[in-house]
Design an enzyme around this catalytic site. Structure first.
Site, short mmCIF file in Angstrom:
data_model
loop_
_atom_site.label_atom_id
_atom_site.label_comp_id
_atom_site.label_asym_id
_atom_site.label_seq_id
_atom_site.Cartn_x
_atom_site.Cartn_y
_atom_site.Cartn_z
N ASP A 198 0.81 -1.21 0.00
CA ASP A 198 0.00 0.00 0.00
C ASP A 198 0.85 1.26 0.00
O ASP A 198 2.00 1.26 0.44
CB ASP A 198 -0.89 0.04 1.24
CG ASP A 198 -2.11 -0.85 1.14
OD1 ASP A 198 -2.21 -1.63 0.18
OD2 ASP A 198 -2.95 -0.78 2.05
N HIS A 247 -5.84 2.61 -4.33
CA HIS A 247 -5.87 2.88 -2.89
C HIS A 247 -6.54 4.22 -2.59
O HIS A 247 -6.63 4.62 -1.43
CB HIS A 247 -4.44 2.88 -2.35
CG HIS A 247 -4.32 2.71 -0.87
ND1 HIS A 247 -5.16 1.90 -0.13
CD2 HIS A 247 -3.44 3.25 0.03
CE1 HIS A 247 -4.81 1.94 1.14
NE2 HIS A 247 -3.77 2.76 1.28
N HIS A 283 -4.59 9.88 0.93
CA HIS A 283 -4.68 8.94 2.05
C HIS A 283 -5.37 9.64 3.22
O HIS A 283 -4.72 10.21 4.09
CB HIS A 283 -3.27 8.47 2.44
CG HIS A 283 -3.24 7.17 3.17
ND1 HIS A 283 -3.55 7.04 4.50
CD2 HIS A 283 -2.93 5.92 2.73
CE1 HIS A 283 -3.42 5.78 4.87
NE2 HIS A 283 -3.06 5.07 3.81
N HIS A 340 3.75 -2.45 3.20
CA HIS A 340 3.84 -1.08 2.66
C HIS A 340 5.20 -0.90 1.99
O HIS A 340 6.23 -1.27 2.57
CB HIS A 340 3.65 -0.05 3.77
CG HIS A 340 2.31 -0.12 4.42
ND1 HIS A 340 2.01 -1.07 5.38
CD2 HIS A 340 1.18 0.62 4.25
CE1 HIS A 340 0.75 -0.91 5.78
NE2 HIS A 340 0.23 0.11 5.12
#
Length: 234
Positions: free
Chosen positions: A45, A96, A100, A191
């Site tokens: 991610d 994603h 964020h 990640h």
């Protein structure tokens, strides 16, 4: 008015309960990332990140492993050559989101716009159609779920993770945490950047990769992309 507000809040927050492994495991194996029991899907991610993602690409190449990267559209837009390199090396790009962010309030129109924008970035930059969506922080609200479906994406969370985003993470701690819940058919969350994590934490995930792949292969499991995981789309 109060009833309507409660209904909206319930629609927004209700699906977020799937953040809890026991809930999504019981309600939806596909959302939990459980696919072919002979395989493990390896996912990353928050990238792409020119300061760290190339190290993951090199390590995966040495291990002959192809993975799925859930990218942020805003970062892919800034680093298009890196996104194209990821696809050229056989990796899969998934969505994603654009930024964020945590979904504090219902915002279905904005969710739909930003998820679609990120999917368009993957198509436009890399020439591939993304299949999967994982929301930031794994918080799948009603708006985010609807946005994914509207963009033709299937939501996928994870069934094992490495807690590799913390300042205390080490290759050994990441490996121990992943293997604690690792089973055939699992989807692993790691990640490839510290953009949303403790500075330098990506090195723990990178250092754990060789041993993680070795553990899977010793157990007769093939490590690869979500696209090859036999995961039901919905």
């Amino acid at each position: 008015m109060a009833v309507a507000a409660l209904a909206v809040a319930g629609w927004h927050v209700g699906p977020a309960a799937t953040w809890l492994p026991a809930v999504r495991g019981a309600l939806s194996p596909a959302l939990d990332g459980r696919g072919d029991p002979r395989r493990v899907a390896l996912t990353f991610d928050d990238g792409p990140d020119p300061d760290s993602t190339p190290y993951f690409l090199a390590a995966l190449d040495r291990l002959s492993v192809r993975a799925t990267f859930f990218v942020l559209g805003s970062r892919l837009e800034r680093h298009p050559d890196l996104g194209r390199r990821m696809v050229a090396q056989g990796h899969e790009l998934a969505v994603h989101g654009w930024h964020h962010e945590r979904p504090w309030r219902p915002r279905p129109v904005r969710d739909a716009r930003e998820v679609a924008r990120a999917a368009d970035a993957v198509r436009g930059v890399c020439g591939v159609q993304p299949l999967w969506y994982r929301p930031p922080y794994g918080i799948l609200t009603g708006g985010r779920w609807a946005a994914a479906r509207r963009a033709g994406l299937s939501p996928v969370l994870w069934s094992a993770w490495g807690r590799d985003w913390t300042a205390r993470a080490t290759p050994d701690s990441v490996l121990e945490e992943v293997t604690r819940t690792l089973r055939g058919g699992a989807t692993v969350l790691l990640h490839d950047t510290d953009a949303q994590s403790a500075p330098g934490s990506w090195r723990a995930a990178l250092g754990a990769l060789p041993d993680l792949v070795a553990v899977c292969r010793t157990g007769g499991l093939t490590v690869g992309r979500l696209a090859d995981h036999g995961l039901a789309r919905f």
